[in-house]
Design a protein around this motif. Structure first.
Motif, mmCIF file in Angstrom:
data_model
loop_
_atom_site.group_PDB
_atom_site.id
_atom_site.type_symbol
_atom_site.label_atom_id
_atom_site.label_comp_id
_atom_site.label_asym_id
_atom_site.label_seq_id
_atom_site.Cartn_x
_atom_site.Cartn_y
_atom_site.Cartn_z
ATOM 1 N N GLY A 112 0.812 -1.208 0.000
ATOM 2 C CA GLY A 112 0.000 0.000 0.000
ATOM 3 C C GLY A 112 0.848 1.262 0.000
ATOM 4 N N ASP A 113 2.174 1.117 -0.094
ATOM 5 C CA ASP A 113 3.081 2.257 -0.074
ATOM 6 C C ASP A 113 2.780 3.195 -1.235
ATOM 7 N N GLN A 114 2.630 4.474 -0.942
ATOM 8 C CA GLN A 114 2.317 5.449 -1.977
ATOM 9 C C GLN A 114 3.527 6.299 -2.356
ATOM 10 N N SER A 115 4.719 5.859 -1.978
ATOM 11 C CA SER A 115 5.931 6.580 -2.344
ATOM 12 C C SER A 115 6.216 6.368 -3.829
ATOM 13 N N PRO A 116 6.692 7.404 -4.504
ATOM 14 C CA PRO A 116 7.076 7.213 -5.908
ATOM 15 C C PRO A 116 8.256 6.253 -6.014
ATOM 16 N N VAL A 117 8.236 5.428 -7.052
ATOM 17 C CA VAL A 117 9.346 4.520 -7.321
ATOM 18 C C VAL A 117 9.762 4.668 -8.778
ATOM 19 N N HIS A 118 10.988 4.285 -9.037
ATOM 20 C CA HIS A 118 11.464 4.255 -10.413
ATOM 21 C C HIS A 118 10.897 2.987 -11.056
ATOM 22 N N PRO A 119 10.535 3.035 -12.322
ATOM 23 C CA PRO A 119 9.953 1.836 -12.953
ATOM 24 C C PRO A 119 10.889 0.635 -12.968
ATOM 25 N N HIS A 120 12.190 0.858 -12.862
ATOM 26 C CA HIS A 120 13.105 -0.273 -12.808
ATOM 27 C C HIS A 120 12.936 -1.090 -11.532
ATOM 28 N N LYS A 121 12.102 -0.651 -10.615
ATOM 29 C CA LYS A 121 11.751 -1.424 -9.421
ATOM 30 C C LYS A 121 11.183 -2.788 -9.835
ATOM 31 N N GLU A 122 10.593 -2.841 -11.014
ATOM 32 C CA GLU A 122 10.065 -4.114 -11.522
ATOM 33 C C GLU A 122 11.158 -5.177 -11.599
ATOM 34 N N LEU A 123 12.400 -4.777 -11.824
ATOM 35 C CA LEU A 123 13.498 -5.734 -11.948
ATOM 36 C C LEU A 123 13.710 -6.546 -10.672
ATOM 37 N N ASP A 124 13.226 -6.038 -9.544
ATOM 38 C CA ASP A 124 13.373 -6.754 -8.272
ATOM 39 C C ASP A 124 12.671 -8.107 -8.279
ATOM 40 N N VAL A 125 11.649 -8.254 -9.115
ATOM 41 C CA VAL A 125 10.867 -9.495 -9.119
ATOM 42 C C VAL A 125 10.992 -10.279 -10.426
ATOM 43 N N ILE A 126 11.959 -9.907 -11.248
ATOM 44 C CA ILE A 126 12.148 -10.558 -12.542
ATOM 45 C C ILE A 126 13.277 -11.583 -12.438
ATOM 46 N N LEU A 127 13.064 -12.744 -13.004
ATOM 47 C CA LEU A 127 14.111 -13.768 -13.050
ATOM 48 C C LEU A 127 15.318 -13.241 -13.822
ATOM 49 N N ASP A 128 16.507 -13.622 -13.395
ATOM 50 C CA ASP A 128 17.743 -13.127 -13.995
ATOM 51 C C ASP A 128 17.765 -13.279 -15.516
ATOM 52 N N ALA A 129 17.250 -14.372 -16.015
ATOM 53 C CA ALA A 129 17.277 -14.629 -17.456
ATOM 54 C C ALA A 129 16.500 -13.582 -18.260
ATOM 55 N N TYR A 130 15.572 -12.877 -17.624
ATOM 56 C CA TYR A 130 14.727 -11.919 -18.328
ATOM 57 C C TYR A 130 15.037 -10.466 -17.977
ATOM 58 N N LYS A 131 15.964 -10.235 -17.061
ATOM 59 C CA LYS A 131 16.223 -8.866 -16.584
ATOM 60 C C LYS A 131 16.681 -7.918 -17.688
ATOM 61 N N ALA A 132 17.564 -8.353 -18.555
ATOM 62 C CA ALA A 132 18.063 -7.468 -19.614
ATOM 63 C C ALA A 132 16.926 -7.038 -20.538
ATOM 64 N N GLU A 133 16.079 -7.976 -20.913
ATOM 65 C CA GLU A 133 14.948 -7.674 -21.799
ATOM 66 C C GLU A 133 13.963 -6.704 -21.132
ATOM 67 N N VAL A 134 13.656 -6.933 -19.873
ATOM 68 C CA VAL A 134 12.730 -6.069 -19.140
ATOM 69 C C VAL A 134 13.346 -4.691 -18.942
ATOM 70 N N HIS A 135 14.634 -4.657 -18.621
ATOM 71 C CA HIS A 135 15.334 -3.376 -18.465
ATOM 72 C C HIS A 135 15.230 -2.555 -19.749
ATOM 73 N N CYS A 136 15.448 -3.200 -20.882
ATOM 74 C CA CYS A 136 15.355 -2.505 -22.180
ATOM 75 C C CYS A 136 13.944 -1.987 -22.436
ATOM 76 N N ALA A 137 12.942 -2.788 -22.127
ATOM 77 C CA ALA A 137 11.550 -2.370 -22.348
ATOM 78 C C ALA A 137 11.209 -1.150 -21.493
ATOM 79 N N ILE A 138 11.637 -1.161 -20.246
ATOM 80 C CA ILE A 138 11.354 -0.019 -19.365
ATOM 81 C C ILE A 138 12.126 1.211 -19.828
ATOM 82 N N SER A 139 13.387 1.041 -20.183
ATOM 83 C CA SER A 139 14.202 2.176 -20.644
ATOM 84 C C SER A 139 13.620 2.787 -21.914
ATOM 85 N N ARG A 140 13.117 1.945 -22.809
ATOM 86 C CA ARG A 140 12.473 2.434 -24.039
ATOM 87 C C ARG A 140 11.241 3.259 -23.689
ATOM 88 N N ALA A 141 10.458 2.784 -22.736
ATOM 89 C CA ALA A 141 9.260 3.528 -22.318
ATOM 90 C C ALA A 141 9.637 4.873 -21.717
#
Length: 158
Positions: free
Chosen positions: A101-130
């Motif tokens: 329920g935390d309402q503090s702003p976060v950087h979208p790369h916070k998503e990487l905290d829950v991504i499996l290592d094999a997919y982190k680079a791809e997710v990082h690129c998608a967020i950076s593109r956005a």
């Protein structure tokens, strides 16, 4: 389990609240929000109708249903990710409320905290593109940090 999102849009004349039932994580939602923000006709006039006809239709084709959230007391407390879009100030703020329920702003790369290592680079690129596309549309992301510019291997070591 699905990843939900609340998208709250404030315009000079009105506010609108939407609930996305799945695919609400930044690597998906932010890329589609960036397209919406980059199309000036989409952010003028009736926000609810315009948003559902554009963003809602685009993500709906991909299986992520978006609907107007009619609960006047809801401020996204039931969503995993919250996107606050302030059109007058051209700012996008992201919150990761999942389980907290935390309402503090976060950087979208916070998503990487829950991504499996094999997919982190791809997710990082998608967020950076956005992020680049949101900035190209003339919006700022709150908060913006230097972490956004580093490859995933450096982010993990911090």
């Amino acid at each position: 389990m699905t990843t939900t999102a609340s998208i709250q849009i404030k315009s000079p004349t009105a506010s609108a609240l939407f609930y996305q039932e799945c695919d609400g994580y930044p690597s998906f939602a932010l890329n589609h929000l960036a397209v919406w923000l980059g199309t000036p006709v989409n952010i003028a006039g009736d926000i609810s109708t315009g948003f559902l006809q554009t963003y809602g239709a685009a993500v709906g084709v991909l299986g992520a249903a978006v609907q107007v959230d009619d609960d006047p007391l809801d401020n996204g407390e039931d969503a995993d990710w919250v996107y606050l879009i302030d059109l007058p100030n051209r700012r996008v703020t992201i919150q990761h409320r999942q389980y907290t329920g935390d309402q503090s702003p976060v950087h979208p790369h916070k998503e990487l905290d829950v991504i499996l290592d094999a997919y982190k680079a791809e997710v990082h690129c998608a967020i950076s593109r956005a992020i680049r596309n949101i900035e190209a549309a003339g919006f700022t992301l709150t908060p913006v940090t230097e972490v956004a510019l580093q490859p995933p291997s450096q982010v993990e070591n911090q």
